[in-house]
Design a protein around this motif. Structure first.
Motif, PDB file in Angstrom:
ATOM      1  N   ALA A  37       0.829  -1.216   0.000  1.00 35.10           N
ATOM      2  CA  ALA A  37       0.000   0.000   0.000  1.00 35.10           C
ATOM      3  C   ALA A  37       0.859   1.260   0.000  1.00 35.10           C
ATOM      4  N   TYR A  38       1.940   1.231   0.794  1.00 36.60           N
ATOM      5  CA  TYR A  38       2.792   2.403   0.930  1.00 36.60           C
ATOM      6  C   TYR A  38       4.259   1.967   1.019  1.00 36.60           C
ATOM      7  N   ILE A  57      23.298  -2.638  -8.211  1.00 41.83           N
ATOM      8  CA  ILE A  57      22.709  -3.569  -9.179  1.00 41.83           C
ATOM      9  C   ILE A  57      21.563  -2.854  -9.901  1.00 41.83           C
ATOM     10  N   PHE A  58      21.687  -2.728 -11.214  1.00 41.06           N
ATOM     11  CA  PHE A  58      20.646  -2.107 -12.034  1.00 41.06           C
ATOM     12  C   PHE A  58      20.155  -3.098 -13.073  1.00 41.06           C
ATOM     13  N   PRO A  59      18.870  -2.947 -13.477  1.00 42.69           N
ATOM     14  CA  PRO A  59      17.882  -1.982 -13.006  1.00 42.69           C
ATOM     15  C   PRO A  59      17.545  -2.203 -11.530  1.00 42.69           C
ATOM     16  N   MET A  60      17.149  -1.105 -10.858  1.00 45.42           N
ATOM     17  CA  MET A  60      16.905  -1.134  -9.413  1.00 45.42           C
ATOM     18  C   MET A  60      15.487  -0.656  -9.102  1.00 45.42           C
ATOM     19  N   VAL A  61      14.870  -1.355  -8.153  1.00 44.63           N
ATOM     20  CA  VAL A  61      13.604  -0.921  -7.556  1.00 44.63           C
ATOM     21  C   VAL A  61      13.882  -0.730  -6.068  1.00 44.63           C
ATOM     22  N   PRO A  62      14.089   0.508  -5.610  1.00 39.71           N
ATOM     23  CA  PRO A  62      14.405   0.728  -4.195  1.00 39.71           C
ATOM     24  C   PRO A  62      13.184   0.503  -3.303  1.00 39.71           C
ATOM     25  N   GLY A  63      13.405   0.737  -2.012  1.00 40.90           N
ATOM     26  CA  GLY A  63      12.299   0.699  -1.063  1.00 40.90           C
ATOM     27  C   GLY A  63      12.403  -0.409  -0.039  1.00 40.90           C
ATOM     28  N   HIS A  64      12.702  -0.035   1.232  1.00 40.76           N
ATOM     29  CA  HIS A  64      12.718  -1.027   2.313  1.00 40.76           C
ATOM     30  C   HIS A  64      11.911  -0.539   3.514  1.00 40.76           C
ATOM     31  N   GLU A  65      10.945   0.325   3.254  1.00 44.57           N
ATOM     32  CA  GLU A  65       9.968   0.719   4.264  1.00 44.57           C
ATOM     33  C   GLU A  65       8.589   0.417   3.667  1.00 44.57           C
ATOM     34  N   ILE A  66       8.166  -0.834   3.845  1.00 43.36           N
ATOM     35  CA  ILE A  66       7.039  -1.378   3.090  1.00 43.36           C
ATOM     36  C   ILE A  66       5.891  -1.717   4.037  1.00 43.36           C
ATOM     37  N   ALA A  67       4.704  -1.240   3.703  1.00 43.90           N
ATOM     38  CA  ALA A  67       3.513  -1.570   4.486  1.00 43.90           C
ATOM     39  C   ALA A  67       2.390  -1.969   3.540  1.00 43.90           C
ATOM     40  N   GLY A  68       1.682  -3.025   3.887  1.00 40.33           N
ATOM     41  CA  GLY A  68       0.607  -3.482   3.021  1.00 40.33           C
ATOM     42  C   GLY A  68      -0.255  -4.537   3.686  1.00 40.33           C
ATOM     43  N   VAL A  69      -0.886  -5.352   2.857  1.00 30.86           N
ATOM     44  CA  VAL A  69      -1.849  -6.349   3.330  1.00 30.86           C
ATOM     45  C   VAL A  69      -1.546  -7.683   2.659  1.00 30.86           C
ATOM     46  N   LEU A 151      -1.320   2.332   7.965  1.00 29.50           N
ATOM     47  CA  LEU A 151      -0.246   1.790   7.137  1.00 29.50           C
ATOM     48  C   LEU A 151       0.682   2.861   6.597  1.00 29.50           C
ATOM     49  N   ASP A 152       0.151   4.043   6.289  1.00 23.85           N
ATOM     50  CA  ASP A 152       1.007   5.066   5.693  1.00 23.85           C
ATOM     51  C   ASP A 152       2.059   5.569   6.672  1.00 23.85           C
ATOM     52  N   VAL A 153       1.670   5.834   7.927  1.00 21.85           N
ATOM     53  CA  VAL A 153       2.647   6.324   8.906  1.00 21.85           C
ATOM     54  C   VAL A 153       3.472   5.191   9.499  1.00 21.85           C
ATOM     55  N   ALA A 154       3.032   3.953   9.281  1.00 20.05           N
ATOM     56  CA  ALA A 154       3.800   2.793   9.758  1.00 20.05           C
ATOM     57  C   ALA A 154       4.965   2.474   8.839  1.00 20.05           C
ATOM     58  N   ALA A 155       4.818   2.742   7.544  1.00 18.79           N
ATOM     59  CA  ALA A 155       5.857   2.340   6.586  1.00 18.79           C
ATOM     60  C   ALA A 155       7.255   2.809   6.999  1.00 18.79           C
ATOM     61  N   PRO A 156       7.469   4.089   7.340  1.00 20.53           N
ATOM     62  CA  PRO A 156       8.829   4.513   7.700  1.00 20.53           C
ATOM     63  C   PRO A 156       9.359   3.887   8.983  1.00 20.53           C
ATOM     64  N   GLY A 310       1.061   5.363  20.328  1.00 18.54           N
ATOM     65  CA  GLY A 310       0.533   6.251  19.297  1.00 18.54           C
ATOM     66  C   GLY A 310       1.596   6.920  18.457  1.00 18.54           C
ATOM     67  N   ILE A 311       2.673   6.210  18.203  1.00 21.30           N
ATOM     68  CA  ILE A 311       3.789   6.784  17.450  1.00 21.30           C
ATOM     69  C   ILE A 311       3.737   6.338  15.990  1.00 21.30           C
ATOM     70  N   GLY A 312       3.760   7.298  15.094  1.00 23.26           N
ATOM     71  CA  GLY A 312       3.908   7.049  13.665  1.00 23.26           C
ATOM     72  C   GLY A 312       4.797   8.119  13.091  1.00 23.26           C
ATOM     73  N   ALA A 313       5.244   7.913  11.865  1.00 21.82           N
ATOM     74  CA  ALA A 313       6.077   8.925  11.214  1.00 21.82           C
ATOM     75  C   ALA A 313       5.226  10.115  10.776  1.00 21.82           C
ATOM     76  N   GLU A 314       5.849  11.277  10.728  1.00 22.09           N
ATOM     77  CA  GLU A 314       5.240  12.454  10.118  1.00 22.09           C
ATOM     78  C   GLU A 314       5.550  12.367   8.627  1.00 22.09           C
ATOM     79  N   ILE A 315       4.522  12.330   7.793  1.00 31.63           N
ATOM     80  CA  ILE A 315       4.749  11.981   6.387  1.00 31.63           C
ATOM     81  C   ILE A 315       4.155  13.011   5.432  1.00 31.63           C
ATOM     82  N   GLU A 316       4.692  12.974   4.227  1.00 30.27           N
ATOM     83  CA  GLU A 316       4.107  13.657   3.065  1.00 30.27           C
ATOM     84  C   GLU A 316       3.883  12.574   2.012  1.00 30.27           C
TER      85      GLU A 316
END
Length: 349
Positions: A37-38, A57-69, A151-156, A310-316
């Motif tokens: 999701a995020y 290593i390319f091509p690359m798909v970054p991202g290690h802060e992953i939240a979903g279902v 999920l959005d504030v949990a990802a980070p 009640g802690i989550g990241a502050e996100i944009e």
């Protein structure tokens, strides 16, 4: 059969992101298929996508802060079921046999863990991260996201959260301790929230006072600048200093801000060598240390702790078309405090 999944791909160092498809492995007996999701944007994503930390290593798909279902599970999976809220952090496998893995410290696997992206699985296949719509991960490396966190504030939390929680717990931040957090960015703002929730007296040390109101709102008791006179005034003040920045620091001045037996911990990763005088350690039996994310067990503990407090990241939240611009803004420190990609925007429309 493998799965074909929409993703954001960078073809070479510094190349813009483009919509493409990648192949995920077929679901094995112990695997979990996650509808992402995020995905948070970590500064390390930028370093690796721009090949600033060595050959990538390319091509690359970054991202290690992953939240979903959870969308599907293998026949042998026991920890998760379809519909569960889950996350994936910085690694997706390890040797499972060395002393650090057996101790639940898989991030320090003596054989090297398998990074969520810019790494290789045991069979040599490149790993691709969370800037995509689905991922397949062994259940042993999947985290449960409690209902108390969206999920959005949990990802980070899957990187920035555990990166700061782990040293705060290891060096026993809590009631009666004084903790300084250097920097108030993606890592720093979560370090402030977590240290405050642990019961420590928290001081932010930043290069300006522009984020002071935020720092106090997040739980800081004091907010200081890191100029020479301030650091001189703060000598002997802290039990623990968490350095979250990647910039060069006057390490000796920060070490002298520690109390007897205090520790300064690097969780940010400056590109240049950092220097200090041995007398800055000897004079107060001080320690200079580093810390790297956390193991699966501790990461789950962190998520549960954050939900409880009640802690989550502050996100944009941004869409797929904004990722390149977001990278430039992160480098310019123009985000409060973490960009998170809405992965529903990745498939071509």
């Amino acid at each position: 059969m493998s799965l074909t999944v929409p993703a954001l791909v960078t073809a070479s160092a510094g190349a813009p992101f483009e919509r493409a498809t990648i192949d995920r492995r077929a679901l094995g007996p112990g695997d979990v298929l996650i509808d992402i999701a995020y995905a948070g944007i970590c500064h390390s994503d930028i370093h690796q996508a721009r090949e600033e930390w060595g050959t990538a290593i390319f091509p690359m798909v970054p991202g290690h802060e992953i939240a979903g279902v959870v969308a599907e599970v293998g026949d042998a999976v026991t920890r998760y079921a379809v519909g569960d809220r889950v996350g994936v952090g910085c690694f997706v496998d390890s040797c499972r046999e060395c002393e650090t893995c057996r101790a639940g410290e898989e991030q320090y696997c003596l054989s090297g863990n398998v990074p969520t992206y810019n790494g290789r699985d045991a069979d040599g296949t490149p790993t691709y991260g969370g800037y995509s719509t689905q991922i397949v991960v062994d259940e042993a490396y999947v985290l449960g996201i409690p209902e108390g966190i969206s999920l959005d504030v949990a990802a980070p939390l899957l990187c920035a959260g555990i990166t700061t929680y782990s040293p705060l717990k290891h060096w026993k931040a809590g009631p009666g301790t004084k903790v300084a957090v250097v920097g108030m960015g993606g890592l720093g703002h979560l370090a402030v929230k977590i240290a405050h929730a642990l019961g420590a007296e928290v001081t932010v040390i930043s290069h300006t006072l522009s984020k002071k109101d935020d720092g106090i709102r997040f739980g800081a008791d004091h907010y200081e600048t890191g100029d020479r006179e301030t650091l001189k005034r703060l000598r002997g003040s802290f039990d623990l200093i968490i350095n979250t920045v990647s910039a060069d620091l006057p390490v000796d001045a920060y070490l002298r801000a520690l109390r007897l037996d205090g520790t300064m911990v690097f969780v940010g990763a400056p590109e240049n060598k950092q220097s200090f005088r041995a007398f800055s350690l000897i004079g107060g039996r001080r320690s200079l240390a580093g810390s790297n994310i956390g193991g699966i067990r501790e990461t789950q503990e962190m998520l549960d702790f954050c939900a409880q407090h009640g802690i989550g990241a502050e996100i944009e939240t941004i869409g797929a078309d904004d990722v390149d611009k977001a990278y430039d803004r992160v480098v310019a420190s123009d985000v409060r405090y973490r960009f998170v990609i809405d992965t529903s925007t990745i498939p071509a429309r």
